[in-house]
Scaffold this motif. Sequence first.
Motif, PDB file in Angstrom:
ATOM      1  N   UNK A 261       0.810  -1.212   0.000  1.00  0.00           N
ATOM      2  CA  UNK A 261       0.000   0.000   0.000  1.00  0.00           C
ATOM      3  C   UNK A 261       0.847   1.267   0.000  1.00  0.00           C
ATOM      4  N   UNK A 262       2.147   1.114  -0.080  1.00  0.00           N
ATOM      5  CA  UNK A 262       3.031   2.279  -0.131  1.00  0.00           C
ATOM      6  C   UNK A 262       3.239   2.962   1.195  1.00  0.00           C
ATOM      7  N   UNK A 263       3.000   2.273   2.313  1.00  0.00           N
ATOM      8  CA  UNK A 263       3.193   2.829   3.647  1.00  0.00           C
ATOM      9  C   UNK A 263       4.613   2.522   4.107  1.00  0.00           C
ATOM     10  N   UNK A 264       5.351   3.567   4.490  1.00  0.00           N
ATOM     11  CA  UNK A 264       6.725   3.389   4.958  1.00  0.00           C
ATOM     12  C   UNK A 264       6.732   2.705   6.316  1.00  0.00           C
ATOM     13  N   UNK A 265       7.670   1.747   6.510  1.00  0.00           N
ATOM     14  CA  UNK A 265       7.728   0.940   7.728  1.00  0.00           C
ATOM     15  C   UNK A 265       9.136   0.991   8.301  1.00  0.00           C
TER      16      UNK A 265
END
Length: 917
Positions: free
Chosen positions: A169-173
């Motif tokens: 989903x393109x969420x930085x982790x």
Amino acid sequence: MKEPYGSRSAVRARLFDVFAHSSPLLIVAGLPGSGKDIILRQWFARLRAEDPTRNAYLISFPPPHRRLGSGQALTLGVEEVARQLGVQSIPHQEILDGFRRGRVDCERVEAMADELLAPARGARLILSGYQYQSREEFDRLILAAVRAGVNVAVSVVDSIRLSRVAEAQGVAVSLVEDAQLVLQGPEISAIARLFHVSLDADALARVQQLTCGSPRAVGALLLRLAGVTRVRATQEHIEVGIEGEPEDRWVSVASFAASGAGLRSVSAGAITRERMREALTMLRSDSGGMLELARCEQGQQGFLPFVLRLAETGRMSMEAVRAVFGHSFEYVARLCAAGYADVEFSGTGGGDFVWRPAAREIFLDWADVLGADRELRVQERVARHAVGARFAQWHAQNGGIAEALGILLELGDPEMLEAFAERRFIDLLWEGQLEGFSSAFVQSDRGRESRLASATLGVLASFPLCRNDASAARDAQRLIEVISELRGQGDGLHQLSTDLQLLVLIGCTRAWDACQFVEDEAEALVVQLLSEGSIAETEAARSHVLIAIIAYLRDRVYLSGQALQRVMAIGTTDVAHSIAVVVLAGIEGYVGQDLLPASASVEEAVETLTREPLPSFTAPETRSLIALSEFWCRFGEDRFSDSLAVIRRAIADQPAALGQPLVLWAYTVALLTTGQAQTANALYERIDADGGVTGSGAAYSVRLYHLGAVLSALSAGKLERALHIVQSCGREGVTEVLTHTALAVCTGQESSGVALMKAAAPSSAYSHRIDEIIQGIQIASLVRAGDVDAAAVLLRTVFGAAREADCMITGRFLSVEDVRLLAQLAADAGEVELSRIFAASAQGPHVLRTGLMRAELTEVELKVVRGVQRGLTNVQIAHECFLSANTVKTHLSRISRKLGAHGRAQIVARAQQLGIL
């Protein structure tokens, strides 16, 4: 429950900088006891201490007392978030009502994330204990919150699912795992001082070695070193009992740490593995979180089950780990990075996963904690068995039968063991992996019949008992009956396993008459399953060898040779190939045909079998077969004395070998061709005294036994004994034909040579050697009968089909007079080479002698026989011979013994056969 060291301990403040500079989604993934929840709570306390007005919220998910449904879990989570954020009434109350009723509309919640989470936009939301309720629905809400502008930190055991969905989903982790959560040297020293323990450099290194830096293990060991002997958990505190104080006196860990006790100096020598075990046992009372986690999704899937299952193996090839577990490389890398395990690479490019002993002991202790709970014990058993079965299957498929069996025996599931024994029967048999199967044989009848493959292997494991104990022998015989009834059922693999089980039981119990022709069905199944790809070539070759050896012992030489030639065609280079070469060499000598390919080396095969361990079920037989190969090799070279020495040595080393039909036959031939007919006859008389073919329990083939016994008796001049043996011998088969022919020729009777040859020819493709003997005897008979032309035709046939060694052997089965006649006949016919061979064959002992002494009847006995032929009664014969009726009866008894006849009709028939009448 509060952290064990209290808020004073910021021993891992190094992680706070990592957290402060993390991405919007921070995942702290650690094994139970890694302190991940504690460190998040400490971080929250640090944030609030630095700025009380900071927009930060801590949501704690306590361990549930039962596994919640998705709707219940989400309801609790949403209500907790609302409470922490100070929201009195959540917009869209129907969403929350839907959660409570278990109807979760995650897509709608995600779409409304901005509205629902508006009060927390820009805030730091810390979800401690998230692993207890982690599931896909919650993951989606967390990612929706991050996209809505909320910075989220969560604690989990396994981060793979959440990380991969976030990436998609393109969420930085930002990911913090066990490698960063393990305690370092200075941190261990700081915690030790909190517990009033002083560690020098050696002691600190010892603590690190025994705990691998696991925070839970470090805390337990340091508490034990500090004098704590017991621990218990209350609603608010962790309480400890101190060494030397009353058992009912407890103090909180915080109070213990704050006490004014001086530092206790501990040396490395006092920090033992036993002390570590005591520490782990002491903390089991604080294992509620571990038990609750095991009931949750994160405890039942992913990293934690991987660790627990792998801890039971100790060492495992990476290939096996990858085959059994899905995310093996990520998990292995995580364990290695944390210092809990290593991967040792070999020169061939493969690698083995190896636990560090201390880490494995810690994780095995977790398994013991789970096993103490009744509900989890069942769950744990199912999980262990599922993974164990996969490991066993992988090992079996990759040649690790012993490893696979070890895993299954450790699991202790009889049904799994039986399924494995049935599918891998030939491999277990071949490699001698019989440990654990004896118990399956010594059960009740019902117990054995429910585990037939295991019971059969149990018979093999204790087969001396089955041969010497009547009760065990009956149990084994019962197994044969039960398995026989199941033949033909199931798929091809099951049918093959059933047939192989029968063959093993037949060999162990020497029930040679049982299940006739089971070898044929088994052989056909092996060919079929190999062509279908259902069994591997190695398994097929091993099955062929088992079938061949049992067929060989049952004197089914043709089938044995076929099976072994298929082994040669498969082209393996293992022990099975060497056994095939050796046995085929023995069959070559027995049948007088070339069966081995030119490339096969008997010497190399024998060397392999003397160097490599033999399969347990074939070891005695294979040693006998090696001797037979050497015997026939020397016998074919006309080295009769040497061949006798070989077979005698084999029998001396293994007396039971004499019970094998082809060993007995070889010994008989060796004795007869070296002029020891009396010894040969005495051997058969001894066997008869022990019960003969059916009573001795040996593997005597009835046909070969009769042939050897008759030839020995005729060579020793025991005509009456030979006549008696022939009475019980049928006329079907090559050896029976030879037996009757030998008797007819040696008693000077005419025999239908053409009829005998027609009967013998189609009997077996492997009848060549015996055919030669029959033809030689027939030639001699034709010569004596004056039919020189017919003898010459047959002689040329023999010479055209046989080798020189074959003709030499043929000559040895005739009298010297007969061989000389053959030599002269060959010379007259212009067969110079054949004449030379027979002339040479005349030198030395011979088996059959022309014109053996017939039964001599006195004049009175001859008159009595003639009276019987005329149909006279004893009284009428007595009147004609001027004898009493009792005297006639006595004469008849003597005549019966001399002629080997029973009853008046047989007396007349035998007298006619011998030319007396």
